[in-house]
Design a protein around this motif. Structure first.
Motif, short mmCIF file in Angstrom:
data_model
loop_
_atom_site.label_atom_id
_atom_site.label_comp_id
_atom_site.label_asym_id
_atom_site.label_seq_id
_atom_site.Cartn_x
_atom_site.Cartn_y
_atom_site.Cartn_z
N GLN A 119 1.06 -1.26 -0.05
CA GLN A 119 0.08 -0.09 0.05
C GLN A 119 0.89 1.36 0.09
N ARG A 120 1.84 1.23 0.96
CA ARG A 120 2.73 2.51 0.90
C ARG A 120 3.54 2.72 -0.31
N GLN A 128 2.25 1.48 -3.57
CA GLN A 128 1.44 2.19 -4.49
C GLN A 128 1.05 3.65 -4.36
N ARG A 129 0.89 4.01 -3.02
CA ARG A 129 0.54 5.38 -2.83
C ARG A 129 1.76 6.56 -3.17
N GLU A 133 1.69 6.44 -6.97
CA GLU A 133 0.71 7.08 -7.78
C GLU A 133 0.53 8.67 -7.43
N ASP A 134 1.18 8.98 -6.13
CA ASP A 134 1.19 10.37 -5.80
C ASP A 134 2.52 11.16 -6.40
#
Length: 896
Positions: free
Chosen positions: A699-700, A702-703, A706-707
């Motif tokens: 999750q980290r 990916q974020r 994506e950011d």
């Protein structure tokens, strides 16, 4: 070299390399896309000879740049050009340290500034134990590293040897040797490829290609049946580019047809026929006289092979060009007449009486293998491989008499060259030309060109073989003279290598680098499993074998049979009659090797690699991603021999490959760069704890991506996430407990897939697109692709998106009757029940029928979802009609 002498005690804490922190895949892919389409201009050194699955030079240069630069004090950066002056970064400059230190996942491009620079790194030793075509070793020499490469295959060894020799060779010496051979045999070879110019009988034209067709006797009436799928000879050029030149089976003329798929009347004899309706189909041939059908393979066996008939030539007339005739007159097709056939008979007679040339023609048998007779073994690697069943038994059988005669004359002339290095370069050109000078080549009618015999990485046997001009005409491909042009260009490049990169969207070529290719390098012909190095290398940069992807040991025998005629007395590795097969690391039923044996061999090889690396060394390699199962096997092998995976990145290394899904609906049609480091100890952990760590890591990652400002697809992000998750698992390999049991790497990878995909919107349509992109999709593929998604096999079965019938897995495409009946039934009930895929397939079906679609387009809501799906279907199937079906009121005929 011991670990103590290579690294000081102060370096007890391992440095994290730039490639572990980030990798500029967007920039690499920009170059890779261009380089893959123009290899002969980007890096000519790699186009001297065919080698399979060769990775791009820009990919390995990038891997080396991000793997080798760890100590700025040992990095020298010079500007390409005549003077090779120090760049602004200089030698050991503080800015180099900043470039190295600033590489991170969300912004990996700081070090990319050095990609077009002449970067030299001190005190680095590089190993590639699976060097294949030698890309990694060649690129490593450009960094000034001491480079050691090895490969079990003698052909791969020889190709790489000449790539490294090229930078140490004077191009004038190679050109001089070529001129000697040209003076010796060129005119004689060309004399066998002459024809009367159809424009003016007072002069001759060159024959570029001779068109042959195999013939079998009818088993019922005895008539000779030409094995023609259709009667096309070639597409008309220039003003008549929509028409085709076709062969008339009644009078043997070549006429121009407005439409080769419609009824045509021969203007010479008045015979009416459909040029698309030949005599073969589905492995059978049909007699034109009595209609008898019979299996081709059976007839070949019963009749001890097939006869061959010369029926057409493609000519090029330089005289007509000089006289200013239109282009369509200078090059074209004509029937093969008495003169053309007499020339062949002359060559055949000369071959029979030229006993002194026999030493220059291979007399070895074609070995039985999975690539030559797949029916001889239990198990399969996909495709029908039946070369031996077509009546061939020796390598010389793959050529006609004229080819054997002229290839032998050419090889003898090359053998007469005294300079061994120059001789070997000409031999390399000769060997590569064999890909186009055999009766296994064919003609691509729609593009008017000869097709490389290994275009499918197998021994495909055409019924309409094409004979090339061995020396070469002014135009044409694959001749010896054309292959020498590539050798010449490669030697020039290797002496003065340049780099191409993108700047503001434009391709820029640097001035030549100061140091030629190949210095400080050594290569061996050896088995990777038997390497005996002990902590000697700072990096292993390689491309390991991948299951049964390409059986190099078998298909490279084609070249080996000819090369050994000249190299047998020069190099011990060319003394056996064929390349090593049993020792090859590959899943090959012919060697009794399956997945388990492949994994064992690969584990042994990676174990030797682990021994060869220093404590803080790096392993970086390209790997073709397939599915979670193969990833699990690879991860297990690497972890078992003492590596941890520290990063993975997708790279667009082969535009022709298909990929699978790793993220929320984006296709990963890439090779993967895998980075590993040696690990001394591993801790233990419960699966529940590790799962939480992996989930947070995914999750980290990916974020953050994506950011960021990076231009990454969801599939790209998924692969990078996966590498981060592998890093977490690698710390505990063999010590992850679930319900009291130790989990295998394969089990963990399955879980990681689910974690990365958790919460995704992958549904039925996404999975169907996956299946369309999966070669020879199976029910097992369906189950794998639905895992962790919102789709299920039951849903897809209910929608007739697949069915199993007589052991076959059949997809519900627009051409599938049951799928279309399902859609029609829904339409009869309520149009609103249709989803985007239903609509797209219905429209595609109507287009194929030539029916108007305007009423449906007016009635339905043509939204972004439907448009995007049609784009996806076009990409997945290669059927561009999907891109047209949402246009104006029209039918397929408007686009033909």
């Amino acid at each position: 070299m011991s670990k103590e002498t290579n690294h000081s005690a102060e370096r007890s804490e391992r440095k994290e390399l730039p490639i572990e922190r980030g990798f500029p895949i967007e920039r690499i892919n920009e170059i890779a896309e261009k380089e893959s389409r123009a290899k002969q201009w980007y890096r000519p050194v790699y186009t001297m000879h065919k080698w399979w699955a060769r990775r791009l030079g820009c990919v390995f240069r990038s891997i080396l740049l991000y793997s080798l630069l760890d100590d700025p004090e040992k990095v020298e950066v010079r500007e390409p050009g005549e003077n090779g002056s120090l760049s602004d970064y200089g030698e050991g400059h503080s800015e180099v340290r900043e470039l190295i230190d600033n590489v991170e996942m969300v912004d990996p491009e700081s070090l990319w500034e050095l990609y077009p620079k002449d970067v030299r790194v001190q005190d680095k030793r590089i190993l590639d134990p699976f060097m294949g075509g030698g890309t990694s070793i060649v690129e490593a020499t450009r960094f000034g590293a001491e480079s050691i490469g090895s490969d079990l295959n003698p052909v791969a060894w020889f190709i790489t040897k000449k790539e490294l020799d090229a930078g140490q060779t004077d191009v004038d010496e190679v050109q001089s040797a070529y001129e000697d051979v040209k003076e010796d045999v060129a005119d004689e070879i060309r004399s066998y490829y002459r024809t009367e110019c159809p424009n003016d009988s007072s002069h001759d034209a060159d024959v570029m290609y001779n068109f042959w067709v195999k013939e079998l006797d009818c088993t019922a009436c005895g008539s000779s049946v030409p094995l023609l799928k259709d009667y096309r000879v070639g597409k008309a050029r220039y003003a008549d580019g929509t028409k085709y030149d076709v062969f008339c089976p009644s009078c043997d003329s070549i006429i121009r047809a407005d439409d080769w798929q419609s009824e045509t009347t021969c203007e010479e004899c008045g015979y009416t026929y459909n040029p698309s309706e030949g005599n073969i189909g589905r492995g059978n041939y049909s007699c034109q006289d009595c209609g008898q059908k019979y299996k081709i393979i059976d007839a070949v066996k019963e009749q001890a092979g097939a006869n061959k008939s010369l029926f057409a030539v493609e000519y090029y007339c330089s005289t007509c060009k000089e006289n200013g005739l239109p282009k369509e007159k200078v090059k074209g097709y004509k029937p093969a007449g008495k003169r053309e056939k007499d020339l062949y008979d002359k060559a055949s007679a000369e071959l029979e009486n030229s006993t002194e040339l026999e030493k220059y023609i291979p007399d070895t048998e074609i070995p039985v293998g999975i690539m030559t007779d797949s029916t001889a073994f239990e198990g399969s690697i996909g495709g029908g491989h039946n070369l031996l069943a077509h009546g061939y038994s020796e390598w010389r059988d793959l050529y006609n008499d004229r080819q054997l005669l002229l290839l032998a004359k050419l090889l003898k002339a090359i053998d007469d060259i005294e300079d061994q290095n120059a001789k070997e370069f000409l031999l390399l050109a000769f060997s590569d030309s064999l890909s186009y000078n055999t009766m296994l080549t064919r003609y691509q009618y729609g593009y008017n060109k000869i097709v490389h015999m290994f275009s499918t990485n197998s021994f495909d046997v055409p019924q309409e073989p094409l004979e090339n001009n061995v020396w070469g005409a002014e135009q044409g491909a694959g001749s010896f003279s054309a292959m020498f042009d590539m050798i010449e260009r490669a030697v020039e490049y290797a002496n003065n290598p340049t780099e191409r990169y993108l700047q503001n969207g434009d391709t820029v070529e640097t001035p030549p680098f100061a140091t030629p290719i190949g210095q400080n390098s050594k290569i061996e012909q050896a088995d990777a499993r038997k390497m005996d190095y002990d902590s000697e290398f700072d990096a292993v940069i390689t491309d390991p074998p991948y299951y049964d992807n390409v059986i190099y040991s078998e298909i490279s025998n084609y070249y080996y049979a000819w090369l050994r005629l000249i190299l047998e007395d020069e190099y011990e590795m060319f003394q056996p009659e064929q390349t090593p097969g049993a020792e090859s690391i590959v899943a090959n039923p012919a060697q009794g090797k399956g997945t388990a044996e492949f994994e064992d061999d690969l584990r042994e090889a990676f174990g030797a690699i682990s021994d060869a690396l220093v404590d803080d060394g790096v392993l970086a390699f390209t790997y073709h991603h397939s599915d979670s199962e193969s990833w699990g096997e690879l991860l297990e092998v690497l972890c078992d021999v003492g590596f941890e995976i520290t990063a993975t990145y997708p790279i667009n290394a082969d535009l022709q490959k298909h990929g699978t899904k790793i993220g929320a609906g984006d296709s990963v049609a890439f090779d993967i760069v895998v980075v590993g480091r040696p690990i001394e100890e591993r801790g233990s952990i419960s699966w529940n704890s590790l799962r939480r760590d992996i989930y947070r890591t995914a999750q980290r990652t990916q974020r953050r991506l994506e950011d960021s400002d990076r231009e990454l697809s969801r599939g790209d992000i998924g692969v990078i996430e996966m590498g981060e998750c592998f890093r977490e698992y690698s710390k505990y390999h063999g010590k992850v407990r679930r319900a009291g049991e130790i989990m295998s790497a394969k089990e963990v990878v399955d879980e990681i897939y689910g974690i990365i995909q958790q919460g995704s919107d992958i549904g039925v349509i996404d999975v169907f697109l996956d299946l369309l992109e999966t070669p020879d999709a199976t029910y097992n593929d369906l189950n794998k692709l639905t895992r962790g998604t919102n789709a299920s096999s039951e849903q897809m079965k209910d929608m007739n998106l697949y069915r199993r019938e007589n052991g076959k897995f059949i997809l519900g495409t627009w051409g599938d009757e049951k799928r279309m009946a399902y859609i029609q039934e829904r339409m009869n009930g309520d149009d609103e029940a249709l989803n985007a895929l239903d609509k797209a397939q219905f429209l595609r079906y109507h287009y194929e029928q030539g029916k108007s679609t305007q009423n449906y387009l007016s009635k339905w809501d043509v939204d972004d979802e439907l448009r995007e799906l049609c784009e996806g279907l076009a990409d997945a199937t290669g059927d561009d009609t999907y891109r047209r079906i949402l246009g104006a009121d029209s039918s397929l005929e408007d686009f033909s």
